[in-house]
Each structure stands twice: as structure tokens, then as C-alpha cells.
Design an enzyme around this catalytic site. Structure first.
Site, PDB file in Angstrom:
ATOM      1  N   ASN A 108      12.761  57.906  27.949  1.00  0.00           N
ATOM      2  CA  ASN A 108      13.879  57.186  28.572  1.00  0.00           C
ATOM      3  C   ASN A 108      15.187  57.580  28.094  1.00  0.00           C
ATOM      4  O   ASN A 108      15.589  57.559  26.924  1.00  0.00           O
ATOM      5  CB  ASN A 108      13.513  55.845  28.228  1.00  0.00           C
ATOM      6  CG  ASN A 108      14.779  54.950  28.840  1.00  0.00           C
ATOM      7  OD1 ASN A 108      15.613  55.397  29.547  1.00  0.00           O
ATOM      8  ND2 ASN A 108      15.009  53.607  28.557  1.00  0.00           N
ATOM      9  N   TRP A 109      15.971  58.351  28.934  1.00  0.00           N
ATOM     10  CA  TRP A 109      17.245  59.081  28.486  1.00  0.00           C
ATOM     11  C   TRP A 109      18.338  58.040  28.493  1.00  0.00           C
ATOM     12  O   TRP A 109      19.459  58.267  28.124  1.00  0.00           O
ATOM     13  CB  TRP A 109      17.664  60.219  29.579  1.00  0.00           C
ATOM     14  CG  TRP A 109      16.706  61.292  29.319  1.00  0.00           C
ATOM     15  CD1 TRP A 109      15.825  61.733  28.378  1.00  0.00           C
ATOM     16  CD2 TRP A 109      16.919  62.625  30.086  1.00  0.00           C
ATOM     17  NE1 TRP A 109      15.397  62.904  28.376  1.00  0.00           N
ATOM     18  CE2 TRP A 109      16.047  63.592  29.692  1.00  0.00           C
ATOM     19  CE3 TRP A 109      17.648  62.979  31.232  1.00  0.00           C
ATOM     20  CZ2 TRP A 109      15.964  64.816  30.279  1.00  0.00           C
ATOM     21  CZ3 TRP A 109      17.510  64.268  31.839  1.00  0.00           C
ATOM     22  CH2 TRP A 109      16.451  65.254  31.204  1.00  0.00           C
ATOM     23  N   LYS A 110      17.976  56.771  29.103  1.00  0.00           N
ATOM     24  CA  LYS A 110      19.011  55.761  29.046  1.00  0.00           C
ATOM     25  C   LYS A 110      20.407  56.437  29.780  1.00  0.00           C
ATOM     26  O   LYS A 110      20.323  57.267  30.873  1.00  0.00           O
ATOM     27  CB  LYS A 110      19.325  55.119  27.675  1.00  0.00           C
ATOM     28  CG  LYS A 110      18.165  54.819  27.142  1.00  0.00           C
ATOM     29  CD  LYS A 110      18.225  53.872  25.831  1.00  0.00           C
ATOM     30  CE  LYS A 110      16.826  53.545  25.342  1.00  0.00           C
ATOM     31  NZ  LYS A 110      17.002  52.757  24.033  1.00  0.00           N
ATOM     32  N   HIS A 166      13.345  46.805  31.495  1.00  0.00           N
ATOM     33  CA  HIS A 166      13.643  47.259  30.085  1.00  0.00           C
ATOM     34  C   HIS A 166      14.464  46.418  29.147  1.00  0.00           C
ATOM     35  O   HIS A 166      15.330  45.610  29.784  1.00  0.00           O
ATOM     36  CB  HIS A 166      14.261  48.614  30.255  1.00  0.00           C
ATOM     37  CG  HIS A 166      14.608  49.318  28.648  1.00  0.00           C
ATOM     38  ND1 HIS A 166      15.532  49.247  27.942  1.00  0.00           N
ATOM     39  CD2 HIS A 166      13.845  50.141  28.009  1.00  0.00           C
ATOM     40  CE1 HIS A 166      15.367  49.799  26.983  1.00  0.00           C
ATOM     41  NE2 HIS A 166      14.470  50.663  26.939  1.00  0.00           N
ATOM     42  N   GLU A 171      16.942  46.526  27.657  1.00  0.00           N
ATOM     43  CA  GLU A 171      18.546  46.656  27.704  1.00  0.00           C
ATOM     44  C   GLU A 171      18.939  45.913  28.960  1.00  0.00           C
ATOM     45  O   GLU A 171      20.037  45.498  29.008  1.00  0.00           O
ATOM     46  CB  GLU A 171      18.999  47.849  27.658  1.00  0.00           C
ATOM     47  CG  GLU A 171      19.003  48.814  25.965  1.00  0.00           C
ATOM     48  CD  GLU A 171      18.671  50.131  25.986  1.00  0.00           C
ATOM     49  OE1 GLU A 171      18.845  50.961  26.876  1.00  0.00           O
ATOM     50  OE2 GLU A 171      18.215  50.174  24.941  1.00  0.00           O
ATOM     51  N   GLU A 206       7.590  46.913  23.934  1.00  0.00           N
ATOM     52  CA  GLU A 206       8.801  47.354  23.286  1.00  0.00           C
ATOM     53  C   GLU A 206       9.740  46.125  22.466  1.00  0.00           C
ATOM     54  O   GLU A 206      10.314  45.465  23.087  1.00  0.00           O
ATOM     55  CB  GLU A 206       9.850  47.990  24.127  1.00  0.00           C
ATOM     56  CG  GLU A 206       9.197  49.242  24.846  1.00  0.00           C
ATOM     57  CD  GLU A 206      10.281  50.088  25.326  1.00  0.00           C
ATOM     58  OE1 GLU A 206      10.438  51.201  24.879  1.00  0.00           O
ATOM     59  OE2 GLU A 206      11.278  49.881  26.169  1.00  0.00           O
ATOM     60  N   GLY A 240      15.933  51.352  19.224  1.00  0.00           N
ATOM     61  CA  GLY A 240      16.836  52.273  18.622  1.00  0.00           C
ATOM     62  C   GLY A 240      17.285  52.023  17.162  1.00  0.00           C
ATOM     63  O   GLY A 240      18.358  52.309  16.842  1.00  0.00           O
ATOM     64  N   SER A 273      11.524  53.210  18.718  1.00  0.00           N
ATOM     65  CA  SER A 273      11.764  54.232  17.543  1.00  0.00           C
ATOM     66  C   SER A 273      10.478  54.981  17.496  1.00  0.00           C
ATOM     67  O   SER A 273       9.977  55.332  16.235  1.00  0.00           O
ATOM     68  CB  SER A 273      12.101  53.540  16.206  1.00  0.00           C
ATOM     69  OG  SER A 273      13.331  53.010  16.465  1.00  0.00           O
ATOM     70  N   GLY A 311      12.781  56.528  23.417  1.00  0.00           N
ATOM     71  CA  GLY A 311      14.093  56.721  23.909  1.00  0.00           C
ATOM     72  C   GLY A 311      14.826  57.807  22.871  1.00  0.00           C
ATOM     73  O   GLY A 311      14.779  58.949  23.614  1.00  0.00           O
ATOM     74  N   GLY A 312      15.283  57.455  21.889  1.00  0.00           N
ATOM     75  CA  GLY A 312      16.246  58.193  21.187  1.00  0.00           C
ATOM     76  C   GLY A 312      15.601  59.812  20.921  1.00  0.00           C
ATOM     77  O   GLY A 312      16.058  60.781  21.250  1.00  0.00           O
TER      78      GLY A 312
HETATM   79  P1  PGA Z   1      14.115  54.133  21.181  1.00  0.00           P
HETATM   80  O1  PGA Z   1      14.220  53.487  22.456  1.00  0.00           O
HETATM   81  O2  PGA Z   1      12.781  55.173  21.268  1.00  0.00           O
HETATM   82  O3  PGA Z   1      15.395  55.135  20.871  1.00  0.00           O
HETATM   83  O4  PGA Z   1      13.846  53.071  20.103  1.00  0.00           O
HETATM   84  C1  PGA Z   1      13.017  53.084  23.221  1.00  0.00           C
HETATM   85  C2  PGA Z   1      13.368  52.553  24.543  1.00  0.00           C
HETATM   86  O5  PGA Z   1      14.360  51.971  24.821  1.00  0.00           O
HETATM   87  O6  PGA Z   1      12.667  52.616  25.499  1.00  0.00           O
END
Ligand code: PGA
Length: 257
Positions: A9-11, A100, A102, A175, A181, A221, A242-243
Site C-alpha cells: 500500500n503506497w498510500k 483502510h 486511515e 491491521e 506505521g 509494520s 505500507g512503509g
Molecule cells: P505499515 O502500513 O506497513 O507502514 O505499518 C500498513 C498499512 O497501512 O497498510
């Protein structure tokens, strides 16, 4: 055999030029360009402006599909800033990420609106990752299962009677918000416990057979270092990254886990 899904997930990162450079680098980083096993799917959820055909082709060379980070419940209309599932399909995008954390935490997505998005995405035959997860406050208050139950019930209410019959892959990603993050990953044991709970809920609603086939992904993470231990758990069928998905060398190692 349960489908396994390795997702990034590049956000709100990477424009079209960076996306092209990313896939060129990912291709170099992957030791084996061969197709993954037949039950493995790979997808990156990119921003809407990085979903074009040139980028799709570059992604396909790494055996990765592109997905949208959201999909609206209507096909078109006065919904500024939203994405139409039918239009996404028309440009060759077959995956959608829904609910998600966010979207839930920052943009006011609720179980109700997420369920409407899910319904539309299912009717279009999209492949779907639907996210659930508790906050730190909820976990510390001993409310993890209550929160997960509420969130998965919204998902199951839509899926009930509408289980995709075609080739669409519909997954749930657990999640925990406190792990996203933060560098604070759930232990494989904590993740497995939540996944087992989600599968039990799915079995009660959809029946044991459907619940057995439902891919459950862990996110929060995930790194090249911890992915294998998480994926070794019996109810963890994939990861949503994500990251670490922003770094082609890291993501290549996760794809090869
Ligand atoms: P993260 O993000 O791997 O940076 O914790 C995961 C996500 O938001 O899907």
C-alpha cells in the site's frame, strides 16, 4: 487451497514517474522473474494517478497487479474526490482496498459506508481487501474482540449470500491501528489470535467451508525481516505492507518470502 496475497500500500506516495522507476527497480531486485505459485496473488495499491496502462505494464513484468486505494458505492455522480469502480475496471484495474484504517480514522469512513463500498466492489467482481483493526486504546481497554466483531460483522453482512462465485479474491486484512506505521508489529501470536477470531466469526456466518477459503492478511509494520514468521502462522494467509512496500529491495524480499 487458500489464496495467498502479498500486497503493498503506497498510500499518498509516488507519482507516475516514480512508479515507473519503482517497478524497473523491483524487476531488477527480484531474483526470479518467474510467475509465483498459482495460489499466490501480488498487488500494489497505488495512488489513482499512478494506475495508468504504462505503469500496469511495468508492474506486470514483476507479476504484480495494481489496485485502487478506495472505491465509491455509486457508479458516477456528484461525489468529488471519489473513485468509480466501473471506471477503474475500464482502465484495467481489478483490485480495490476498502476501509483502510486511515480512511476510518482520518476521513470518517464508518462500517456502514465501508459496507456500501464493499457491496459495489463485489457486484463489479473486483478483487478486494477489506481492512479491520483495533486502536491501542481499544486493545488496552480489553475491547479488541468487540471492535473486531463489529467490523467483521459489517463485512459478513454484505458477503452473506453474495460470496463471489467467479475468480474474484475477497480478503480481510487485520491491521491493528497501533501497529501501522509505528514500527511496532503485532507478534505472530497476537496476529494469529486475532485471525483465528475473525475466521471463527466468518464460519458462524458463511459456514466452515467458506471461512476456510477466506484469505486473512496481516498488516502493520510488516518488513522483510518479520514477514516469514507472520506468514508461518496457520491463519495468516498474506500481508498488507505500507512503509516497506515503498522500498523495492524490501518489497522484493517480502514477495520472495
Ligand atoms: P505499515 O502500513 O506497513 O507502514 O505499518 C500498513 C498499512 O497501512 O497498510
Amino acid at each position: 487451497m487458500r489464496t495467498r496475497v502479498l500486497a503493498g500500500n503506497w498510500k499518498m506516495n509516488f507519482g507516475p514517474a516514480e512508479a515507473l522507476a519503482y517497478f524497473a527497480e523491483l524487476e531488477k531486485q527480484l531474483a526470479s522473474p518467474q510467475a509465483p505459485a498459482s495460489n499466490v496473488r501480488r498487488v500494489i495499491f497505488a495512488p489513482a494517478y499512478a494506475l495508468g496502462s504504462e505503469i500496469q505494464k511495468a508492474a506486470a513484468r514483476t507479476r504484480v497487479d495494481l489496485g485502487a486505494q478506495n472505491v465509491h458505492w455509486e457508479e458516477k455522480g456528484a461525489f468529488t474526490g471519489e473513485l468509480s469502480g466501473a471506471a477503474l475496471e475500464s482502465i484495467g484495474i481489478g483490485w480495490a482496498l476498502i476501509a483502510h484504517s486511515e480512511r476510518r480514522q482520518i476521513f470518517g469512513e464508518t462500517d456502514e459506508t465501508a459496507a456500501k463500498r464493499l457491496k459495489r466492489a463485489l457486484s463489479l467482481g473486483l478483487d478486494i481487501i477489506y481492512c479491520v483493526g483495533e486502536t491501542l486504546y481499544e486493545r488496552e481497554a480489553g475491547r479488541t474482540e468487540t471492535v473486531l466483531a463489529r467490523q467483521i460483522d459489517a463485512f459478513l453482512a454484505v458477503l452473506h449470500g453474495a460470496v463471489p462465485t467467479g475468480s474474484a479474491v475477497v480478503c480481510v486484512a487485520y491491521e491493528p491501528v497501533w501497529a501501522i506505521g509505528t514500527g511496532k508489529t503485532a507478534t505472530p501470536g497476537q496476529a494469529q489470535e486475532a485471525h483465528a477470531f475473525l475466521r471463527k466469526k466468518a464460519a458462524a456466518s458463511l459456514g466452515a467451508g467458506e471461512a476456510e477459503r477466506l484469505p486473512l492478511l496481516y498488516g502493520g509494520s510488516v518488513t522483510a525481516e518479520n514477514a516469514a514468521a507472520l506468514l508461518a502462522e496457520s491463519d495468516i494467509d498474506g500481508v498488507l505492507v505500507g512503509g516497506a512496500s515503498l522500498k523495492p529491495d524490501q518489497f522484493a524480499r517480502i514477495l520472495e518470502t
